[in-house]
Design an enzyme around this catalytic site. Structure first.
Site, PDB file in Angstrom:
ATOM      1  N   ASP A 188       0.828  -1.199   0.000  1.00 57.42           N
ATOM      2  CA  ASP A 188       0.000   0.000   0.000  1.00 57.42           C
ATOM      3  C   ASP A 188       0.872   1.262   0.000  1.00 57.42           C
ATOM      4  OD1 ASP A 188      -2.737   1.071   0.333  1.00 57.42           O
ATOM      5  OD2 ASP A 188      -1.963   1.847   2.225  1.00 57.42           O
ATOM      6  N   GLU A 239       1.634  -0.641  -4.916  1.00 57.48           N
ATOM      7  CA  GLU A 239       0.668   0.399  -5.287  1.00 57.48           C
ATOM      8  C   GLU A 239       1.485   1.688  -5.406  1.00 57.48           C
ATOM      9  OE1 GLU A 239      -3.152   3.019  -3.868  1.00 57.48           O
ATOM     10  OE2 GLU A 239      -1.525   2.541  -2.531  1.00 57.48           O
TER      11      GLU A 239
HETATM   12  C1  NOJ Z   1      -4.431   3.053  -0.820  1.00 56.96           C
HETATM   13  C2  NOJ Z   1      -5.514   2.054  -0.605  1.00 56.96           C
HETATM   14  O1  NOJ Z   1      -5.746   1.357  -1.795  1.00 56.96           O
HETATM   15  C3  NOJ Z   1      -6.717   2.820  -0.120  1.00 56.96           C
HETATM   16  O2  NOJ Z   1      -7.882   2.038  -0.120  1.00 56.96           O
HETATM   17  C4  NOJ Z   1      -6.404   3.376   1.236  1.00 56.96           C
HETATM   18  O3  NOJ Z   1      -7.483   4.173   1.674  1.00 56.96           O
HETATM   19  C5  NOJ Z   1      -5.124   4.223   1.199  1.00 56.96           C
HETATM   20  N1  NOJ Z   1      -4.071   3.599   0.447  1.00 56.96           N
HETATM   21  C6  NOJ Z   1      -4.600   4.448   2.599  1.00 56.96           C
HETATM   22  O4  NOJ Z   1      -4.095   3.242   3.124  1.00 56.96           O
END
Ligand code: NOJ
Length: 488
Positions: A188, A239
């Site tokens: 993440d 991500e």
């Molecule tokens: C990216 C995640 O995909 C999202 O759902 C989340 O709210 C934020 N990061 C914070 O962790």
């Protein structure tokens, strides 16, 4: 020797609360996923990745982690993880989970017991803005009389990645899951971990100091060494929400010493427009180091479902988008329901559960398994079940069968699995490319007929299933919202 599984295969993202509910409490769970593995095997995916499964107060539905080495009781237990991994492995499916290293929940014991693990200031030091809630990314901790950093919600304090013990803790967490047979992590906010040491101001809306620090690469070099030391090597999928393609490509390092894969958000942000898509693909191909492998998505739990976002519900266009994602050079990660051309759900204001504004709930609604839905009192409403698994599985002409057939073709074809990408000339609204020596893919996103020249062979697969087997002698004609794979 073949390529690693995660290059050749297709990934499938599962939002655990909304995939399948084994105990009937309205919340999807790990046992529910295990019960649906036969479906995933039939679909042909090589790996699944799960949104966070850890204990969490759920301010941000699992992205506020209170314990990195346990499972949220709503979803099951560590024993359920073990069962899922074992049953998936029997079907040739690997399991990846989400790791949230940028921040914890403010309910994580560290926040009270190890305040030094977080980023603090005596007064608001800069202009950094929170992504949720708006306003400053600094919040006063009343007890300590100091400000802590939260790039997301105020219940999600950012960790201090300059702290060697924070790094040590995460190496321990990585090992904990790798030792349990987890095949890898979706990471993440992978571009966010390190904050500017001097806490300098961001520049306009560019997060150049609150995120995107070059020192983050060192963290991934260490994790890659750790992941590669396992047999089979574990996978790091970032991500990396960075739209500048060369900067994004930097997270692959040399191509073999940082992340194995990074979601391509430049493509997600492009419209379903041939010019825009072509530009992203060609910039991606140019920017990646030789050993690196792209990773394409059209939907996820944040950005919405491709059928709605790109295709405004049009199923023929959704097939074109799926064909593109699954046949570009790289790994495609489908989001649960993409295989049905599932559009975003409808969540009325009184049912909204998300912390973000606008709410992301419409793309997190339960998967319709049957015409009745297959859920009892689900945690988010399930209203439209017209595109559901049962009906589409019974219909060989459905988008579900189409998706399955593209995945199967990819398995059979060396060109599609690993062949190089070469852009081909194509008329407006149309994209065409060659994979390897013998495969051409073309999609027409437009509303008129298009003709692509110099294509020879036979249609191996087409969004219009009637056209399969048709021979192509120089000119491929595509109707509106139509796509095809031609093999020599
Ligand atoms: C990216 C995640 O995909 C999202 O759902 C989340 O709210 C934020 N990061 C914070 O962790």
């Amino acid at each position: 020797m073949g390529q690693p599984w995660w290059r050749e295969g297709v990934l499938y993202q599962i939002y655990p609360r909304s995939f399948a509910d084994a105990n009937g409490d309205g919340v999807g769970d790990l046992a529910g996923i295990t019960a649906k593995l036969d479906y995933l095997q039939w679909l042909g995916v090589a790996g699944i990745w799960l949104n966070p499964i850890n204990p969490s107060p759920n301010v941000d539905w699992g992205y506020d982690v209170a314990d990195y080495t346990d499972v949220h009781p709503d979803l099951g237990s560590l024993a359920d993880v073990d069962r899922l991994v074992a049953e998936a492995s029997r079907r040739g499916i690997r399991v990846l989970i989400d790791l949230v290293p940028n921040h914890t929940s403010n309910q994580h014991p560290w926040f009270r017991e190890r305040p030094d693990f977080y980023v603090w200031a005596d007064a608001v030091p800069n202009n950094w803005q929170a992504i949720f809630g708006g306003g400053s990314a600094w919040a006063l901790d009343e007890e300590r009389g100091r400000y802590y950093l939260h790039n997301f919600a105020k219940e999600q304090p950012d960790l201090d990645w300059w702290h060697p013990e924070v790094r040590g803790e995460f190496e321990r967490i990585l090992r904990f899951w790798f030792d349990r047979g987890i095949a890898g992590f979706r990471i993440d906010v992978a571009h966010g971990l390190i904050k500017d040491r001097e806490l300098r101001d961001d520049v306009g809306s560019e997060r150049v100091h609150s995120m995107n620090r070059p020192e983050t690469h060192e963290v991934y070099r260490g994790w890659r060494r750790l992941a590669d030391a396992y047999e089979p090597p574990r996978v790091l999928l970032g991500e990396v929400y960075v739209l500048d393609i060369p900067a994004w490509a930097g997270y692959y390092g040399s191509g073999s010493d940082e992340l194995n894969l990074a979601f391509n958000f430049a493509l997600v942000h492009a419209d379903l427009d041939a010019e825009q898509m072509r530009a992203v693909v060609s910039a991606t191909e140019a920017a990646l180091p030789p050993d690196a492998w792209p990773c394409w998505i059209g939907s996820n739990h944040d950005v919405g479902r491709l059928t709605t976002r790109w295709c405004r519900g049009n199923e023929a266009l959704a097939r074109c988008a799926l064909l593109m994602l699954l046949t570009l050079r790289g790994t495609a990660s489908l989001y649960y329901g993409d295989e049905l051309a599932l559009p975003d759900g409808h969540v009325s204001p009184e049912h909204v559960r998300d912390v973000a504004v606008p709410s992301r709930d419409p793309c997190r609604t339960p998967l319709p398994w049957t015409g009745e839905g297959g859920w009892e009192n689900p945690w988010l409403p399930l209203e439209d079940t017209s595109r559901n698994v049962e009906d589409q599985r019974a219909d060989p002409g459905s988008t579900l069968h189409f998706t399955r057939d593209v995945i199967a073709l990819r398995k059979e074809s060396v060109d599609l699995r690993s062949g190089p990408y070469a852009e081909l000339p194509a008329p407006p609204s149309t994209l065409a490319w060659r994979r390897g020596n013998g495969t051409v893919v073309a999609v027409n996103f437009g509303s008129g007929t298009a003709e692509i020249e110099s294509v020879e062979g036979a249609i191996a697969l087409a969004t219009d299933r009637e056209r399969q087997g048709e021979s192509v002698g120089g000119r491929l004609r595509l109707g509106p919202a139509e796509g095809a794979v031609v093999q020599r």
